[in-house]
Design an enzyme around this catalytic site. Structure first.
Site, PDB file in Angstrom:
ATOM      1  N   MET A 236     -11.130  10.304  12.517  1.00 35.10           N
ATOM      2  CA  MET A 236     -11.478  11.756  12.095  1.00 35.10           C
ATOM      3  C   MET A 236     -11.515  11.579  10.431  1.00 35.10           C
ATOM      4  O   MET A 236     -12.063  12.782  10.009  1.00 35.10           O
ATOM      5  CB  MET A 236     -10.685  12.906  12.409  1.00 35.10           C
ATOM      6  CG  MET A 236     -10.595  12.898  13.926  1.00 35.10           C
ATOM      7  SD  MET A 236     -12.183  13.220  14.865  1.00 35.10           S
ATOM      8  CE  MET A 236     -12.826  14.778  14.415  1.00 35.10           C
ATOM      9  N   HIS A 237     -11.318  10.624   9.681  1.00 36.58           N
ATOM     10  CA  HIS A 237     -11.301  10.696   8.321  1.00 36.58           C
ATOM     11  C   HIS A 237     -12.931  10.190   7.914  1.00 36.58           C
ATOM     12  O   HIS A 237     -13.259   9.351   8.266  1.00 36.58           O
ATOM     13  CB  HIS A 237     -10.362   9.697   7.812  1.00 36.58           C
ATOM     14  CG  HIS A 237     -10.095   9.901   6.329  1.00 36.58           C
ATOM     15  ND1 HIS A 237     -11.149   9.399   5.342  1.00 36.58           N
ATOM     16  CD2 HIS A 237      -8.881   9.966   5.920  1.00 36.58           C
ATOM     17  CE1 HIS A 237     -10.279   9.552   4.335  1.00 36.58           C
ATOM     18  NE2 HIS A 237      -9.026   9.838   4.542  1.00 36.58           N
TER      19      HIS A 237
ATOM     20  N   GLU B 119      -8.338   5.036  -4.245  1.00 38.79           N
ATOM     21  CA  GLU B 119      -8.594   5.976  -2.998  1.00 38.79           C
ATOM     22  C   GLU B 119      -9.050   7.179  -3.511  1.00 38.79           C
ATOM     23  O   GLU B 119      -8.330   7.893  -4.077  1.00 38.79           O
ATOM     24  CB  GLU B 119      -7.633   5.882  -2.044  1.00 38.79           C
ATOM     25  CG  GLU B 119      -7.338   4.518  -1.351  1.00 38.79           C
ATOM     26  CD  GLU B 119      -6.209   4.689  -0.330  1.00 38.79           C
ATOM     27  OE1 GLU B 119      -6.046   5.557   0.184  1.00 38.79           O
ATOM     28  OE2 GLU B 119      -5.558   3.627   0.142  1.00 38.79           O
TER      29      GLU B 119
ATOM     30  N   TRP C 130      -5.418  14.059   7.940  1.00 43.08           N
ATOM     31  CA  TRP C 130      -3.967  14.200   7.988  1.00 43.08           C
ATOM     32  C   TRP C 130      -3.314  15.511   7.664  1.00 43.08           C
ATOM     33  O   TRP C 130      -1.967  15.706   7.651  1.00 43.08           O
ATOM     34  CB  TRP C 130      -3.301  12.961   7.320  1.00 43.08           C
ATOM     35  CG  TRP C 130      -3.684  12.651   5.854  1.00 43.08           C
ATOM     36  CD1 TRP C 130      -4.610  11.869   5.780  1.00 43.08           C
ATOM     37  CD2 TRP C 130      -3.618  13.380   4.626  1.00 43.08           C
ATOM     38  NE1 TRP C 130      -5.174  11.865   4.208  1.00 43.08           N
ATOM     39  CE2 TRP C 130      -4.380  12.783   3.602  1.00 43.08           C
ATOM     40  CE3 TRP C 130      -2.949  14.513   4.156  1.00 43.08           C
ATOM     41  CZ2 TRP C 130      -4.385  13.314   2.236  1.00 43.08           C
ATOM     42  CZ3 TRP C 130      -2.682  14.800   2.849  1.00 43.08           C
ATOM     43  CH2 TRP C 130      -3.678  14.225   1.979  1.00 43.08           C
TER      44      TRP C 130
ATOM     45  N   ASN D 288       0.842  -1.145  -0.159  1.00 46.74           N
ATOM     46  CA  ASN D 288      -0.277  -0.125  -0.004  1.00 46.74           C
ATOM     47  C   ASN D 288       0.856   1.450  -0.063  1.00 46.74           C
ATOM     48  O   ASN D 288       1.667   1.491   1.059  1.00 46.74           O
ATOM     49  CB  ASN D 288      -0.790   0.060   1.257  1.00 46.74           C
ATOM     50  CG  ASN D 288      -2.114   1.371   1.375  1.00 46.74           C
ATOM     51  OD1 ASN D 288      -2.903   1.100   0.327  1.00 46.74           O
ATOM     52  ND2 ASN D 288      -1.699   2.196   2.022  1.00 46.74           N
ATOM     53  N   GLU D 289       0.660   1.931  -1.005  1.00 45.71           N
ATOM     54  CA  GLU D 289       1.496   3.348  -0.968  1.00 45.71           C
ATOM     55  C   GLU D 289       2.890   3.205  -0.708  1.00 45.71           C
ATOM     56  O   GLU D 289       3.276   3.703   0.540  1.00 45.71           O
ATOM     57  CB  GLU D 289       0.633   4.423  -0.199  1.00 45.71           C
ATOM     58  CG  GLU D 289      -0.828   4.861  -0.716  1.00 45.71           C
ATOM     59  CD  GLU D 289      -1.375   6.021  -0.216  1.00 45.71           C
ATOM     60  OE1 GLU D 289      -0.906   6.079   1.160  1.00 45.71           O
ATOM     61  OE2 GLU D 289      -2.113   6.709  -0.755  1.00 45.71           O
TER      62      GLU D 289
HETATM   63  C1  GAL Z   1      -3.897   6.732   2.336  1.00 47.90           C
HETATM   64  C2  GAL Z   1      -4.032   5.661   2.521  1.00 47.90           C
HETATM   65  C3  GAL Z   1      -4.787   4.937   3.329  1.00 47.90           C
HETATM   66  C4  GAL Z   1      -5.643   5.723   4.133  1.00 47.90           C
HETATM   67  C5  GAL Z   1      -5.896   7.222   3.663  1.00 47.90           C
HETATM   68  C6  GAL Z   1      -6.293   8.050   4.331  1.00 47.90           C
HETATM   69  O1  GAL Z   1      -2.531   7.401   2.125  1.00 47.90           O
HETATM   70  O2  GAL Z   1      -3.445   4.582   1.507  1.00 47.90           O
HETATM   71  O3  GAL Z   1      -4.491   3.825   4.001  1.00 47.90           O
HETATM   72  O4  GAL Z   1      -4.402   5.988   5.235  1.00 47.90           O
HETATM   73  O5  GAL Z   1      -4.583   7.591   3.126  1.00 47.90           O
HETATM   74  O6  GAL Z   1      -6.569   9.420   3.760  1.00 47.90           O
END
Ligand code: GAL
Length: 634
Positions: free
Chosen positions: A365-366, A315, A323, A143-144
């Protein structure tokens, strides 16, 4: 091709008796895909060698039997705690020499051989169990990569790996000393074992040393990914995907992409605007709830090329993220607009992140498509609308671009290593160039630094390319349109030294950069057409024709009818003028777009997107804020 929507889902976060109703609601929303699994290692293998697949079997059944296609993620971004007992030295180490410890995610060093073996083992176990499962229609690897700055590690493992890599590349310490110029400051080595990583030095290390370490580190990401890709290919024919990020240049995405089938990326437009982009306070205010109008488009074009034509958004931001320094909510309609912008740029699938907001841990909080109390969040209805619109709209195939931008990761490492001016950064320069092309309403392709065929294009821009590759040099020699290279293109050797004869060494074009200066934000170089350069200015000499001069008569653009060199970094209005002039010369139609309006043509339609916070007029049609309008091409 039918465009589709999807969502990221974490069955392990929710009671099992909720999975079937979640799946039914996803289907009811018009979603086709669901991505699962990518952080689930501690539940797949709670203790070393003991696999507990039952829950994942059940989750796959619940989702698949509801009619969803599953993207199964390999969980290697989150090794469980026991892994550290096995390999205490698998953690990455930061430039200050501190281990990057367990307790979040991505706590591994790409070069660690033991951890690579563990990754291969879990991926093989997953492949064996799910490789022929009919519900699994795609795989995501890890992942990323580089999320949380994890490409560079200054560990002992990395040092040993680097020494081996250097020995293979240079064959003898003497050859390395010569290539790097280690006679300078008595930095010569007589054995590869003595070469340390380029951190914690008294002042800056040799730039050639740093660039070698950047290349080595990128190679580790490529190799790490390939271990998993190769392992999975034994078990499945489903496409293999990685989800890249926005504005990440730490590893060579072209090389990782070569081992995969589709490039996807994670699009968080509002987070990026506040966290990751330059811009005036006015711009940041204006696009606060929409994101920068060119940031998504740039990455769609980049990753479409990295994916050899196959692009997904894995995503997509649905609401406030957690964040960025500030996390405002999107304007109503943006979760729809972002999806359509992706489709218009060739994305096959857009998956929203995530299905339901988690009421616990780091990302509580997302936002998601659903609230923690299982009520719909605002983006759910927008996703529903997109799904309905896709069904009603004829197919949106990618349109042909006539303008191209070359983008190179090695150059990004080179200029990180030796910026020479605090504002000189590869992404920033490439993005400034891209934005000018997009403000002109052009479809843009982004091409790799070894692009060998430019015949589709009338206009090619190649800013900041460390050194032209042989294939690109040849393609430029045969190019029938206009190529604008520079600033800082073809100005260095492979080892980040100064070439003699001096740069740039362009085909059939007599231009030499006699002197280079970088400028603080307070200084500009005025041009004769009223525009200006900022940040960077190269003093050109030679017999090539001057097409544009500075106010004091120095060359600003020089060259022949096909290959030209741009001596500085134009500000936005100056870039607009330069692109306008080049397009006119090549009969390339441009648009004059109201502020915040952007367009992208597919094979059959023109899509118009309004990123402005107020309504905008498009030839008599009023497009509301966050509005998307499409019309057939004439
Ligand atoms: C991405 C990540 C996800 C989640 C998301 C939140 O960078 O792949 O797991 O953390 O951000 O915005």
């Amino acid at each position: 091709m039918n465009r589709t929507l999807g969502v990221c889902y974490y069955p392990e976060h929710w009671p099992q008796d909720q999975w079937a109703s979640d799946a039914a609601r996803m289907v009811d929303t018009g979603l086709t895909w669901v991505r699962i699994g990518e952080f689930g290692w501690s539940r797949m293998e709670p203790t070393p060698g003991t696999f507990t697949w039952d829950w994942l079997d059940d989750a796959i059944d619940a989702l698949g039997s509801a009619g969803l296609k599953i993207i199964l993620g390999t969980p290697t971004a989150t090794p469980p705690r026991w892994m550290l007992d096995k390999y205490p030295d698998m953690l990455a180490v930061d430039a200050q020499g501190h281990p990057r410890k367990f307790g979040s995610r991505r706590h591994y060093d790409f070069s660690h051989p033991g951890y690579r073996t563990e990754c291969k083992r879990i991926v093989q176990a997953m492949g064996e169990r799910y490789g022929s499962n009919p519900y699994i229609a795609a795989w995501q690897i890890d992942n990323e990569y580089d999320c949380h700055d994890t490409t560079l590690s200054y560990s002992d493992t990395a040092r040993k790996g680097f020494q081996n890599w250097l020995a293979q590349k240079y064959q003898s310490p003497d050859a390395l000393n010569r290539a790097w110029g280690n006679v300078f400051w008595s930095m010569e080595y007589d054995s590869f074992d003595l070469i340390d990583l380029p951190n914690l030095t008294v002042t800056e290390p040799n730039p050639a040393h740093v660039l070698a370490f950047r290349r080595y580190s990128s190679d580790q990401v490529v190799a790490f990914n390939k271990v998993q890709a190769d392992a999975l290919r034994h078990y499945t024919d489903a496409p293999l995907i990685h989800n890249y990020m926005g504005r990440i240049t730490a590893f060579d995405h072209w090389q990782v992409g070569a081992d995969l089938d589709i490039a996807s990326w994670d699009s968080y437009p509002i987070g990026f605007l506040s966290d990751r982009l330059e811009g005036t306070p006015e711009e940041k205010q204006k696009f606060l709830r929409q994101g920068h109008p060119d940031m998504q488009a740039f990455h769609h074009d980049l990753y479409r090329a990295v994916g050899k034509g196959r692009l997904w958004v894995m995503e997509q931001q649905p609401g406030p993220v957690n964040w960025a320094p500030y996390n405002p909510a999107p304007l109503r309609g943006m979760a729809r607009l972002w999806a359509w912008e992706a489709f218009a740029h060739g994305a096959e699938t857009v998956c929203y992140f995530r299905w339901r907001q988690a009421p616990f841990a780091q990302e509580q909080m997302h936002a998601g498509l659903m609230r923690p109390d299982n009520q719909p969040a605002p983006a759910l209805q927008e996703a529903r609308q997109v799904a309905d619109e896709i069904a009603a709209l004829p197919d949106v195939n990618t349109g042909q671009a006539h303008a191209a931008l070359i983008f190179d990761y090695e150059s990004a490492w080179a200029w990180d290593t030796q910026p020479q001016g605090a504002d000189f950064e590869m992404f920033r320069l490439a993005f400034a160039t891209y934005r000018a092309l997009r403000r002109a309403g052009l479809n843009i392709d982004i091409l790799p630094p070894d692009a060998a065929d430019l015949s589709n294009y009338k206009l090619v821009l190649a800013p900041g390319i460390l050194k032209l590759s042989d294939p690109l040099r040849l393609a430029l020699t045969n190019f029938k349109g206009t190529a604008l290279l520079g600033p800082r293109t073809d100005t260095k050797t492979d080892e980040l030294g100064i070439p003699v004869p001096m740069a740039p060494n362009l085909p059939d074009t007599d231009i030499t950069i006699a002197l280079t200066e970088s400028l603080p934000p307070t200084e500009t170089i005025p041009l004769q057409n009223g525009g200006q350069f900022r940040h960077w200015f190269e003093h050109l000499e030679g017999s090539a024709k001057t097409h544009l001069s500075t106010a004091t008569g120095q060359p600003a653009i020089m060259g022949g009818s096909h290959i030209r060199y741009l001596a500085g970094w134009p500000d936005d209005p100056t870039f607009d003028q330069i692109i306008q002039d080049l397009c006119e010369e090549r009969n390339l139609a441009t648009q004059s777009l109201p502020d915040g309006l952007r367009i992208r043509e597919t094979a059959t339609h023109r899509f118009i997107f309004n990123y402005a916070p107020e309504p905008q007029d498009w030839h008599g049609t009023t497009i509301p804020p966050a509005g998307v309008h499409w019309e057939p091409l004439k």
